[in-house]
Design an enzyme around this catalytic site. Structure first.
Site, PDB file in Angstrom:
ATOM      1  N   TYR A  47       0.967  -1.100  -0.093  1.00  0.00           N
ATOM      2  CA  TYR A  47      -0.033  -0.159  -0.021  1.00  0.00           C
ATOM      3  C   TYR A  47       1.311   1.741   0.359  1.00  0.00           C
ATOM      4  O   TYR A  47       1.103   0.833   0.998  1.00  0.00           O
ATOM      5  CB  TYR A  47      -1.020   0.314   1.076  1.00  0.00           C
ATOM      6  CG  TYR A  47      -1.876  -1.316   1.404  1.00  0.00           C
ATOM      7  CD1 TYR A  47      -2.699  -1.620   0.065  1.00  0.00           C
ATOM      8  CD2 TYR A  47      -2.933  -1.069   1.873  1.00  0.00           C
ATOM      9  CE1 TYR A  47      -3.174  -2.368  -0.484  1.00  0.00           C
ATOM     10  CE2 TYR A  47      -3.486  -1.909   2.534  1.00  0.00           C
ATOM     11  CZ  TYR A  47      -4.557  -2.711   1.393  1.00  0.00           C
ATOM     12  OH  TYR A  47      -4.656  -3.493   1.066  1.00  0.00           O
ATOM     13  N   GLY A 215     -18.463  -4.232  -9.751  1.00  0.00           N
ATOM     14  CA  GLY A 215     -16.853  -5.073  -9.902  1.00  0.00           C
ATOM     15  C   GLY A 215     -16.311  -4.688  -9.404  1.00  0.00           C
ATOM     16  O   GLY A 215     -16.403  -5.049  -8.332  1.00  0.00           O
ATOM     17  N   VAL A 220     -18.730   2.845  -6.531  1.00  0.00           N
ATOM     18  CA  VAL A 220     -19.472   2.488  -5.591  1.00  0.00           C
ATOM     19  C   VAL A 220     -21.166   2.523  -5.859  1.00  0.00           C
ATOM     20  O   VAL A 220     -21.213   3.370  -7.409  1.00  0.00           O
ATOM     21  CB  VAL A 220     -19.254   3.838  -4.406  1.00  0.00           C
ATOM     22  CG1 VAL A 220     -18.418   3.750  -4.016  1.00  0.00           C
ATOM     23  CG2 VAL A 220     -20.101   4.981  -5.396  1.00  0.00           C
ATOM     24  N   PHE A 221     -21.531   2.037  -5.657  1.00  0.00           N
ATOM     25  CA  PHE A 221     -22.873   1.467  -5.860  1.00  0.00           C
ATOM     26  C   PHE A 221     -24.065   2.473  -5.246  1.00  0.00           C
ATOM     27  O   PHE A 221     -25.358   2.897  -5.832  1.00  0.00           O
ATOM     28  CB  PHE A 221     -23.569  -0.373  -5.812  1.00  0.00           C
ATOM     29  CG  PHE A 221     -23.279  -0.524  -4.581  1.00  0.00           C
ATOM     30  CD1 PHE A 221     -24.143  -0.422  -3.885  1.00  0.00           C
ATOM     31  CD2 PHE A 221     -22.173  -0.972  -3.977  1.00  0.00           C
ATOM     32  CE1 PHE A 221     -24.650  -0.601  -2.112  1.00  0.00           C
ATOM     33  CE2 PHE A 221     -22.161  -1.809  -2.726  1.00  0.00           C
ATOM     34  CZ  PHE A 221     -22.872  -1.535  -1.405  1.00  0.00           C
TER      35      PHE A 221
END
Length: 300
Positions: A47, A215, A220-221
């Site tokens: 990261y 996906g 974001v949904f």
């Protein structure tokens, strides 16, 4: 966590993007997490090329937070262009994380994605050395299927207590296959070897990553016009439960009896506080299935 190895918070703060903050902002985020009951912080050696671990440690030191207040998880095994579960790399990676995190031990070390060239005997040797030295207390994996875990378990003495997997309301493959058994439809295809049930049987905590994404990092949904029915259902529950939509999304994961531990990667204190409201509610079975169907899933 599922096997009782750690008294960890049911929500974890993922620190992949913490370098978007300065030290003071990162410290405030960590303090917000602790105030909300989060004591588990997820890292990886890759990261921000190690800078996420460094900034986290600097922020913790600046805030004067004791090591005993934190459970630190990090991951190793991803290198530029390949995966590496060799003993040499595992040991070197842990030494690097210990230095960057300014700590004497890691609470949980995960193998980060599968290495098809894995030699489990080498992994076992590395884990034994790290465990005996006290540098790593617990071990787990990331994105592995049951047979890959079984292969490791044949040689590794320590329990594998966690499996970090992609899972969200819109990424439900491991759930779909179990609901649509014995049907000639796409959702019946078992792409991961019944990993959900396997982890429950083996007391391995599933750590859903990207719990707000659809996906593979496509976005974001929540509040996304691509998912009108889903957001309408979530908004209906927002009104009924009196919590933010982020809390509903996490509560959906927490409702599953597998006792999952979602990894949330927000860098916003306010958003983190909103997310933690998930612990204040419990979705009913009908509500859970209503959300599942609203995401475009059909029941057989």
């Amino acid at each position: 966590m599922a096997n009782g190895a750690l008294h960890a918070s049911e929500i974890s703060l993922g620190c992949m993007r913490i370098t978007e903050l300065d030290v003071a902002e990162a410290g405030a985020l960590i303090q917000t997490a602790l105030a909300e009951g989060i004591n588990f912080f997820d890292h990886a050696d890759i990261y921000a090329k190690g800078q996420s671990e460094e900034l986290f440690a600097e922020a913790v030191a600046g805030e004067g937070i004791g090591r005993d207040k934190l459970l630190l998880q990090t991951k190793c095994g991803i290198r530029p262009g390949f995966f590496d579960f060799s003993k040499e790399h595992i040991l070197a990676s842990v030494e690097g994380s210990l230095k960057r995190l300014r700590t004497d031990y890691i609470d949980v070390l995960l193998l980060h994605r599968p290495d098809t060239l894995v030699e489990p005997e080498e992994v076992a040797e590395a884990f034994d050395q790290l465990h005996k030295s006290g540098k790593v207390r617990h071990f787990g994996v990331s994105n592995q299927n049951p047979m890959q875990i079984e292969l490791l378990a044949k040689y590794v003495k320590q329990p594998l207590i966690a499996n970090q997997l992609q899972l969200s309301i819109t990424n439900t493959g491991m759930i779909d296959a179990g609901i649509n058994v014995n049907m000639k439809i796409d959702r019946s295809i078992d792409r991961d070897g019944s990993i959900l049930d396997y982890c429950r049987l083996k007391d391995i905590t599933i750590q859903p990553w990207s719990p707000f994404q659809y996906g593979f990092f496509e976005g974001v949904f929540l509040d996304n016009p691509k998912f009108p029915e889903l957001n309408a259902k979530i908004d209906e529950l927002v009104e009924a439960k009196g919590v933010p939509n982020t809390a509903i999304a996490i509560a959906w994961l927490l409702r599953h009896p597998a006792r999952m531990q979602p990894i949330v990667g927000t860098t916003s204190k306010a958003r983190l506080t909103d997310i933690c409201r998930a612990s204040d509610i419990t979705l009913t079975r009908p509500e859970w299935y209503e959300i599942y169907r609203a995401a475009g899933n059909k029941l057989p």
